[in-house]
Design a protein around this motif. Structure first.
Motif, mmCIF file in Angstrom:
data_model
loop_
_atom_site.group_PDB
_atom_site.id
_atom_site.type_symbol
_atom_site.label_atom_id
_atom_site.label_comp_id
_atom_site.label_asym_id
_atom_site.label_seq_id
_atom_site.Cartn_x
_atom_site.Cartn_y
_atom_site.Cartn_z
ATOM 1 N N GLY A 136 0.935 -1.270 -0.060
ATOM 2 C CA GLY A 136 -0.269 -0.029 0.043
ATOM 3 C C GLY A 136 0.944 1.412 -0.017
ATOM 4 O O GLY A 136 1.982 1.156 0.495
ATOM 5 N N ALA A 137 0.290 2.394 -0.449
ATOM 6 C CA ALA A 137 1.103 3.584 -0.407
ATOM 7 C C ALA A 137 1.561 4.064 0.959
ATOM 8 O O ALA A 137 2.732 4.592 0.808
ATOM 9 C CB ALA A 137 0.038 4.778 -1.027
ATOM 10 N N ASP A 138 0.817 3.600 2.109
ATOM 11 C CA ASP A 138 1.233 3.943 3.227
ATOM 12 C C ASP A 138 2.456 3.328 3.712
ATOM 13 O O ASP A 138 3.556 3.971 4.131
ATOM 14 C CB ASP A 138 0.190 3.519 4.283
ATOM 15 N N ASN A 139 2.806 2.073 3.049
ATOM 16 C CA ASN A 139 3.969 1.299 3.345
ATOM 17 C C ASN A 139 5.088 1.717 2.546
ATOM 18 O O ASN A 139 6.480 2.017 3.169
ATOM 19 C CB ASN A 139 3.807 -0.195 2.922
ATOM 20 N N LEU A 140 4.923 2.451 1.364
ATOM 21 C CA LEU A 140 5.964 3.004 0.468
ATOM 22 C C LEU A 140 6.538 4.025 1.138
ATOM 23 O O LEU A 140 7.621 4.637 1.144
ATOM 24 C CB LEU A 140 5.153 3.306 -0.686
ATOM 25 N N THR A 141 5.786 4.955 1.957
ATOM 26 C CA THR A 141 6.052 6.278 2.586
ATOM 27 C C THR A 141 6.995 5.826 3.887
ATOM 28 O O THR A 141 7.800 7.007 4.150
ATOM 29 C CB THR A 141 4.832 7.134 2.909
ATOM 30 N N THR A 142 7.122 4.625 4.350
ATOM 31 C CA THR A 142 7.768 4.388 5.497
ATOM 32 C C THR A 142 8.732 3.252 4.987
ATOM 33 O O THR A 142 9.509 2.645 5.951
ATOM 34 C CB THR A 142 7.108 3.868 6.637
ATOM 35 N N LEU A 143 8.946 2.926 3.860
ATOM 36 C CA LEU A 143 9.918 2.043 3.409
ATOM 37 C C LEU A 143 11.327 2.066 3.853
ATOM 38 O O LEU A 143 12.103 1.420 4.299
ATOM 39 C CB LEU A 143 9.859 1.937 1.730
ATOM 40 N N HIS A 144 11.899 3.409 3.884
ATOM 41 C CA HIS A 144 13.028 3.955 4.298
ATOM 42 C C HIS A 144 13.589 3.383 5.925
ATOM 43 O O HIS A 144 14.455 3.362 6.157
ATOM 44 C CB HIS A 144 13.362 5.423 4.179
ATOM 45 N N LYS A 145 12.450 3.148 6.609
ATOM 46 C CA LYS A 145 12.621 2.466 7.905
ATOM 47 C C LYS A 145 12.661 1.103 8.171
ATOM 48 O O LYS A 145 13.063 0.470 9.035
ATOM 49 C CB LYS A 145 11.439 3.004 8.845
ATOM 50 N N TRP A 146 12.591 0.370 6.862
ATOM 51 C CA TRP A 146 12.652 -1.113 6.630
ATOM 52 C C TRP A 146 14.042 -1.338 6.727
ATOM 53 O O TRP A 146 14.972 -1.080 6.176
ATOM 54 C CB TRP A 146 12.042 -1.511 5.626
ATOM 55 N N LYS A 147 14.348 -3.023 7.218
ATOM 56 C CA LYS A 147 15.676 -3.472 7.411
ATOM 57 C C LYS A 147 16.164 -3.567 5.924
ATOM 58 O O LYS A 147 15.352 -4.044 4.869
ATOM 59 C CB LYS A 147 15.668 -4.844 7.824
ATOM 60 N N ASN A 148 17.401 -3.018 5.634
ATOM 61 C CA ASN A 148 18.166 -2.993 4.301
ATOM 62 C C ASN A 148 17.141 -2.705 3.121
ATOM 63 O O ASN A 148 16.847 -3.110 2.001
ATOM 64 C CB ASN A 148 18.412 -4.510 3.954
ATOM 65 N N TYR A 149 16.434 -1.467 3.371
ATOM 66 C CA TYR A 149 15.407 -0.985 2.529
ATOM 67 C C TYR A 149 15.933 -0.651 1.039
ATOM 68 O O TYR A 149 15.357 -0.691 0.134
ATOM 69 C CB TYR A 149 14.553 0.320 3.011
ATOM 70 N N GLU A 150 17.455 -0.297 0.930
ATOM 71 C CA GLU A 150 18.018 0.216 0.000
ATOM 72 C C GLU A 150 18.251 -0.904 -1.081
ATOM 73 O O GLU A 150 18.051 -0.878 -2.435
ATOM 74 C CB GLU A 150 19.600 0.537 0.124
ATOM 75 N N ARG A 151 18.361 -2.206 -0.629
ATOM 76 C CA ARG A 151 18.394 -3.493 -1.357
ATOM 77 C C ARG A 151 16.995 -3.904 -1.862
ATOM 78 O O ARG A 151 17.083 -4.254 -3.291
ATOM 79 C CB ARG A 151 18.918 -4.679 -0.439
ATOM 80 N N LEU A 152 16.057 -3.460 -0.973
ATOM 81 C CA LEU A 152 14.452 -3.746 -1.773
ATOM 82 C C LEU A 152 14.479 -2.825 -2.874
ATOM 83 O O LEU A 152 13.938 -3.314 -4.053
ATOM 84 C CB LEU A 152 13.602 -3.411 -0.564
ATOM 85 N N LEU A 153 14.633 -1.665 -2.741
ATOM 86 C CA LEU A 153 14.509 -0.821 -3.956
ATOM 87 C C LEU A 153 15.524 -1.083 -5.071
ATOM 88 O O LEU A 153 15.119 -0.827 -6.111
ATOM 89 C CB LEU A 153 15.043 0.711 -3.215
#
Length: 195
Positions: free
Chosen positions: A108-125
């Motif tokens: 959801g768009a709400d998760n996208l806005t907090t993605l930078h707080k996820w573990k290893n989010y750069e790798r996800l991106l």
């Protein structure tokens, strides 16, 4: 044969409802995804939420909801992984287990806005395609959403939630049409969410 592109739709599915299925159907029919796997999140041992049914019962509801639709699959992958479950660990595990498949994220768009707080989010991106469905609230889409692997979709916005359904059942309201028929029957038969 080219690899199938599988969208991973993570959630508690407590219970699964028509809103979840509308999003999954949209992703399977209107995007580059071939299949959608419903990844049932296990109970976080640190957060014993009273209203969260055991994962096996939530899995059963997902199975009932998607039983006759081969575009969808219920996934228990996170049941056996170390907890808390981090999305990046789940994706790494799936890539090793199914090297011929291509995995993408559905969020959801709400998760996208907090993605930078996820573990290893750069790798996800960096390594995964992300398919984003809109929410009724408006969110400030972060700068990293401009990447070509992030797809903001036009999936229908459903103003329905599992929280709403649980509360309604507790208040003895009839909400059977908000869930797939076999799920509504199972919830009633098992007396889920009544107390």
């Amino acid at each position: 044969m080219p690899a199938k592109k599988i969208g991973l739709f993570f959630g508690s599915f407590n219970p699964i409802h028509i809103g979840h299925l509308v999003i999954a159907e949209y992703m399977a029919e209107f995007t580059g995804l071939d299949k959608v796997w419903f990844v049932i999140s296990p109970q976080n041992p640190l957060k014993q939420e009273k209203s969260l049914l055991p994962e096996k019962q939530r899995l059963q509801m997902v199975r009932l909801a998607i039983e006759f639709d081969n575009r969808f699959k219920a996934s228990t992958v996170e049941f056996d992984l170390p907890r808390p479950s981090y999305t990046i660990n789940t994706l790494t595990y799936l890539k090793e287990k199914y090297p011929k498949q291509e995995f993408a994220l559905i969020m959801g768009a709400d998760n996208l806005t907090t993605l930078h707080k996820w573990k290893n989010y750069e790798r996800l991106l960096e390594d995964y395609e992300i398919y984003v469905y809109p929410r009724k609230e408006s969110f400030t889409i972060p700068a990293y959403a401009n990447r070509p692997n992030i797809h903001i979709t036009g999936a229908p916005v459903m103003e329905i939630s599992s929280t709403f359904i649980r509360k309604a059942i507790k208040e003895k309201k009839d909400v059977r049409h908000m869930m797939p028929v076999p799920v509504a029957e199972y919830v009633k038969e098992m007396h889920f969410y009544e107390k």
